[in-house]
Structure formats: structure tokens, C-alpha cells
Write a protein that holds these residues in place. Structure first.
Motif, PDB file in Angstrom:
ATOM      1  N   TYR A 110       3.790  15.217  -0.810  1.00  0.00           N
ATOM      2  CA  TYR A 110       3.792  16.763   0.037  1.00  0.00           C
ATOM      3  C   TYR A 110       4.581  17.493   0.073  1.00  0.00           C
ATOM      4  N   MET A 111       4.679  18.583  -0.383  1.00  0.00           N
ATOM      5  CA  MET A 111       5.017  20.496  -0.121  1.00  0.00           C
ATOM      6  C   MET A 111       3.979  20.464   1.113  1.00  0.00           C
ATOM      7  N   VAL A 112       3.854  21.569   2.281  1.00  0.00           N
ATOM      8  CA  VAL A 112       2.633  21.954   3.125  1.00  0.00           C
ATOM      9  C   VAL A 112       3.151  23.318   3.243  1.00  0.00           C
ATOM     10  N   ALA A 113       2.566  24.455   3.198  1.00  0.00           N
ATOM     11  CA  ALA A 113       2.686  25.936   3.702  1.00  0.00           C
ATOM     12  C   ALA A 113       0.905  25.660   4.405  1.00  0.00           C
ATOM     13  N   SER A 114       1.492  26.838   5.480  1.00  0.00           N
ATOM     14  CA  SER A 114       0.301  26.721   6.584  1.00  0.00           C
ATOM     15  C   SER A 114       0.478  28.161   7.290  1.00  0.00           C
ATOM     16  N   THR A 115      -0.548  28.464   7.686  1.00  0.00           N
ATOM     17  CA  THR A 115      -0.033  29.885   8.082  1.00  0.00           C
ATOM     18  C   THR A 115      -0.115  29.881   9.610  1.00  0.00           C
ATOM     19  N   ARG A 116       1.214  30.644  10.062  1.00  0.00           N
ATOM     20  CA  ARG A 116       0.766  31.060  12.070  1.00  0.00           C
ATOM     21  C   ARG A 116       0.567  31.688  12.669  1.00  0.00           C
TER      22      ARG A 116
END
Length: 555
Positions: free
Chosen positions: A280-286
Motif C-alpha cells: 500500500y501507498m499511504v496518505a494521511s493528514t497531518r
């Protein structure tokens, strides 16, 4: 010769929406884009989106340094529409920049043809709409500029080149979000995160976004095309070697994850050197109290086994992000668009001729929320600023320098709503300081230029802080973040004539006034410095119907 562009000599047509034309110098690539409404379900809920040629996100532009890119945009929406090319410098040609200060929007049912060159540029960029809140509905896409074959790049040719667009997303329509802002409220928390227009389910039903061959290396360009959220990007079990950032080759360090703030683009090399299976590529908010996360699937060719449901954790806090920013360094020995090494330009030895401090604030005007820079909340007049200047009606549209270069606390207590335009002398070397007294991360972009991001530090800026500047190998880029209660300093030579937008990449802040324009005029009114208004340009406001003029002469 018209508008600084030479006539074509040969035409090669291909059976797509793109036509390539070749001339003695730089090739021409023609595109036809139909902008329409459509329906998609990025977060599982059907909603209206904006499509380009039926695509969401829009088509990727694959170009090379100095190519002529010609895009005929047909606006089939029910509202005026404009696109900007985030990071493309449009040398001498702010007429193509796609902001309300430089161009009339394309009326519904009409078309306009953009013509621009990524002159002496390479790197990873993207485009998006600047009108209303259209960016919240789509019409964004990747724009890559490859190096010419005669210029070596500081890494081996990859097996393939992938664009990854990450962004926060709302399920409410762009018209509803605009109504929120017009009524004086914020957009609130996003509803989810997308990778290339999709949100992963991680239940085994996701289709792969990209396929990797074991042992091969891949160029991956990651851009945060969202509305407001800083995002962290990472790939299960894989390191990312950072090689390029917004048009600059950088020192090549390996990262487990990268914080990418709104408007920024990073280019990395990923090697398919793990067990052949899915990842998985993962993108999450900071910096949100409750993080939002999404995934995109990578497939190893011939691999066996699903991706692990155990996702790599995101970093915590903005101090980590600040330290990562400090690790980014310009590659002084690599050549970018030109044969000479990047480090041959010694920006740290140039005398600063003017310092401009921009302080972001928010407040209420007539009971409604507005955002401001140094006490002025920008509003776009009906006549674009550049056209008013060009046709000599500036005095009827705006005034220059309504903000102080060094505002005191009293000057930023109250907010005035008016066009915010700085007048900067051509070829002067300027220091711009962004000062953030607020509790949220800011992201600032400058059109028409790249700048050296020499420092980001906590506290309040003073001249003594210059001793902490990186005057050797700060990265030349177009967008810089400013952390809460911090400041950022950038240095650049304003050598590109035109009207250029400095804006918050946070869309609600930009829409409600947190932007300004910089006017850089040609002292000699020479075509060496700036092109005349193209014949095809739209005219509106006070200059609608006025005969075209050509005040710039000589070459």
C-alpha cells in the motif's frame, strides 16, 4: 513572428487529443480539453465533479524543457473557468498564468487557447482551477517536465515514471463550499483523502494503481493538490529516495515518509526490492486532531500475496516536519534545465535590496470571516490587474503598495478589503518573510518564479535571524510552508516581468483574501522583458472591446 513565437514548419498528427508540431527549435504539442460536469464517487458517495475530457483527475501533461504547450480549453460549465499551471514560470508571459489578476476567465460555452513554455525548467508540477471553488470538484492533474536528452540527470533512467496526486476531499459540492465561505464560515474538516482520485478500501477489492517489476527502479512524482490539509506520504516496506523538488535536483537522501504541504511536489525514486506481493501507498493528514488516511495499491508483477493491513504509522507533531524541511538540500553539482551546475548560481552572495514582511491574519469584516496579508484582504476586481495596467486604466482599478513592507501591530489589527498589489523594481534581489502568528500551518506559493527557501524557524523574525539562513544550498522551489507561530524567509531576483500571484495554497484562505499580486514592469517596455498581450486574449471589465495595443517593442 507573433508574441515572441516563431512560425511552424512541420506538422505531425496523431490519433489522440494531442497533436505534435515540430519547428526549427522547440516542438509544439497541441491539446484540446473539454471541461464538463460529471458524476463520480471518490469517497463512495455519488457527487458532481469537474471532468477534463471525461477524466477525473484530469489528463497528465508529459512535456520536456522548452516544449511549446498549447491547450484549447472549452468551458462547458455554467460558470466562468480558469486553469493555472502551478510552478510553471511563464517567462515574460504572465498572460498565460491563469489567475484572476492576469486573465479574464473563460465564459460558459466559450473557449480559450493557452500557449506556454516550461522555459529552462524541469520537474514535477500540476495544474488546477483558480475560479470560484472549482478546485474542490476536480479539474486538476499532473504536469511533468522532463530534462532534454543532452542534459544528464543525477540518477539512472527509471523503468517508468508515475504521477501520484494526493489531496483532501469534501463530499459537498463546490457550489455549497463556496456558499459556506461567502456566508462567512470555514470549510471545516475534510471528509476524506484521495490518491489519484480514489480512496482505498484495504479489504482486498482495490485495483492496483501501478505495477512494479521486481528489481526495477521507478520515478514517482507526488503532489499535494488538495484544499487545505498537509499530508504525509509513505509506501509499505519501501524507502523513497528524494531526487527532485518543484524543479530542482536535491541531495539524494532516503526517507520512510514525506510531509507534503498543499501545493508542493516531490520527485522520488522507488526500487522494487521487496518480497514480490502487493503493497500500500499511504496518505494521511497531518496536524488534525483525528487523522484521515487513505491507501493506493502497488502490485508487483508476478507477485503473490495481498498487502498487509498493518499500515506504516505517520509521524507526530510539526517539529518532525520542520526537521525534515531542514534536511532538504540543493544538489550543487547536478545540472537542471541548463548544462551549468545548479551550484554555479551563488544566491548567498547577492546584496538584498528590499525586505518585505507578510503577516497572515484573520478577522471579521461586516460580520463575515476574511483572511488578510499585512492588514489587506485581497479582492479581485472585474478588470484583471494586468489588463488594467497594460491598457493604462490602473487608477480606476487598483493602487500599488497599500501594505507596508514592515507592518506594525496596529496596521494588521483591522482588515481592509481591496486589491493588494506590490510594485517591485525589475531585477532587484528581494527578501520576503512570511510570518505566521496563527495556530495552523500555512503554505505559500509564488507564481512566475522559483525562490530560495533559506529558513523556517519558530518565533518572530528580526534582521538578526539572517545569521541562521542557509546561504549555500537551500532548495530553489515555488512553495514553502510556515509552521504555527513560525516564520519563513525566501530570497529571489524579480527578473520576470509580469503580474504574479503570491497566494495561500489553503483554498479557503485564498478565496477569502489571503493573496496578493506583485507587479514587475519592464523599464524600457522591451520585448526582451515581456511579450505584448496575445491576439487571442480575452478582454473584460473596463477594457472589454478596447482595441488591442502593442506597447512593447524591440527584441
Amino acid at each position: 513572428m507573433k508574441g515572441g513565437v516563431k512560425l511552424l514548419t512541420v506538422c505531425l498528427c496523431v490519433a489522440t487529443a494531442t497533436v505534435m508540431m515540430v519547428q526549427a527549435e522547440d516542438p509544439y504539442f497541441h491539446h484540446v480539453w473539454n471541461v464538463t460536469y460529471g458524476t463520480a464517487s471518490p469517497l463512495g458517495v455519488p457527487q458532481q465533479v469537474i471532468l477534463i475530457n471525461g477524466q477525473f483527475p484530469g489528463p497528465n501533461i508529459n512535456s520536456t524543457t522548452n516544449n511549446n504547450i498549447i491547450i484549447n480549453v472549452f468551458n462547458n460549465l455554467d460558470e466562468p473557468f480558469l486553469l493555472t499551471w502551478n510552478g510553471i514560470q511563464h517567462r515574460k508571459n504572465s498572460w498565460q498564468d491563469g489567475t484572476a489578476g492576469t486573465m479574464c476567465p473563460i465564459p460558459p460555452g466559450q473557449n480559450f487557447t493557452y500557449h506556454f513554455q516550461p522555459k529552462d525548467q524541469i520537474g514535477s508540477y500540476f495544474y488546477y482551477p483558480t475560479t470560484a471553488m472549482h478546485r474542490a470538484a476536480g479539474a486538476f492533474g499532473g504536469l511533468r517536465v522532463n530534462s532534454r536528452l543532452l542534459i544528464p540527470v543525477p540518477y539512472a533512467d527509471p523503468e517508468d515514471d508515475y504521477t501520484v496526486l494526493i489531496n483532501d476531499w469534501y463530499t459537498k459540492s463546490h457550489t455549497q463550499l463556496k456558499k459556506f465561505l461567502d456566508s462567512g464560515r470555514t470549510l471545516g474538516r475534510p471528509d476524506g483523502i484521495l490518491i489519484n482520485g480514489k480512496s482505498g478500501k484495504t479489504d482486498g477489492s482495490d485495483k492496483p494503481l501501478f505495477t512494479l517489476k521486481p528489481g526495477k527502479t521507478y520515478r514517482v512524482r507526488i503532489c499535494n493538490v488538495g484544499l487545505k490539509a498537509s499530508l504525509n506520504f509513505r509506501i509499505q516496506n519501501h524507502k523513497m529516495k528524494l531526487v527532485e523538488m518543484e524543479g530542482s535536483h536535491v541531495l539524494q537522501n532516503d526517507y520512510d515518509s514525506l510531509d507534503i504541504h498543499v501545493g508542493q511536489c516531490f520527485g522520488v525514486i522507488v526500487t522494487a526490492n521487496q518480497e514480490p506481493k502487493d503493497y500500500y501507498m499511504v496518505a494521511s493528514t497531518r496536524f488534525l486532531k483525528k487523522p484521515l488516511t487513505t491507501t493506493g495499491l502497488l502490485l508487483y508483477e508476478g507477485g503473490k500475496g495481498p498487502a498487509s493491513s498493518q499500515l506504516p504509522a505517520a509521524p507526530v507533531g510539526w517539529a518532525w516536519s520542520l526537521n525534515q524541511f531542514r534536511s532538504f538540500r540543493w544538489n550543487l553539482t547536478a545540472s537542471a534545465a541548463r548544462p551549468n551546475p545548479q551550484g554555479s548560481y551563488h544566491y548567498g552572495k547577492i546584496n538584498i535590496t528590499r525586505t518585505i514582511k507578510l503577516v497572515n491574519t484573520q478577522g471579521k469584516v461586516d460580520g463575515k470571516l476574511r483572511y488578510a496579508l499585512s492588514g489587506v484582504s485581497h479582492t479581485d476586481p472585474e478588470t484583471p490587474l494586468k489588463l488594467a495596467e497594460y491598457f493604462g486604466v490602473t487608477d480606476k482599478v487598483f493602487k500599488y503598495d497599500s501594505i507596508s513592507d514592515n507592518p506594525n501591530p496596529d496596521q494588521i489589527k483591522t482588515i481592509k478589503i481591496e486589491p493588494n498589489v506590490l510594485n517591485i523594481t525589475h531585477r532587484t534581489f528581494i527578501e520576503v518573510v512570511f510570518e505566521n502568528h496563527e495556530k495552523s500551518v500555512q503554505s505559500w506559493h509564488l507564481d512566475g518564479y522559483s525562490f530560495f527557501a533559506v529558513a523556517v524557524e519558530p518565533g518572530t523574525w528580526t534582521p538578526e535571524k539572517r545569521k541562521n539562513y542557509n546561504l549555500l544550498d537551500a532548495v530553489s522551489r515555488h512553495t514553502v510552508q510556515v509552521f504555527p507561530k513560525c516564520w519563513a524567509a525566501i530570497l529571489l531576483t524579480f527578473d520576470n516581468c509580469g503580474m504574479w500571484n503570491i497566494r495561500s495554497e489553503n483554498s479557503e484562505r485564498r478565496y477569502l483574501g489571503q493573496q496578493l499580486y506583485v507587479s514587475v514592469l519592464s523599464p524600457e517596455k522591451s520585448l526582451r522583458d515581456e511579450y505584448n498581450l496575445p491576439e487571442s486574449s480575452l478582454q473584460c471589465g473596463l477594457v472589454k472591446g478596447k482595441p488591442k495595443i502593442n506597447p512593447y517593442a524591440g527584441a
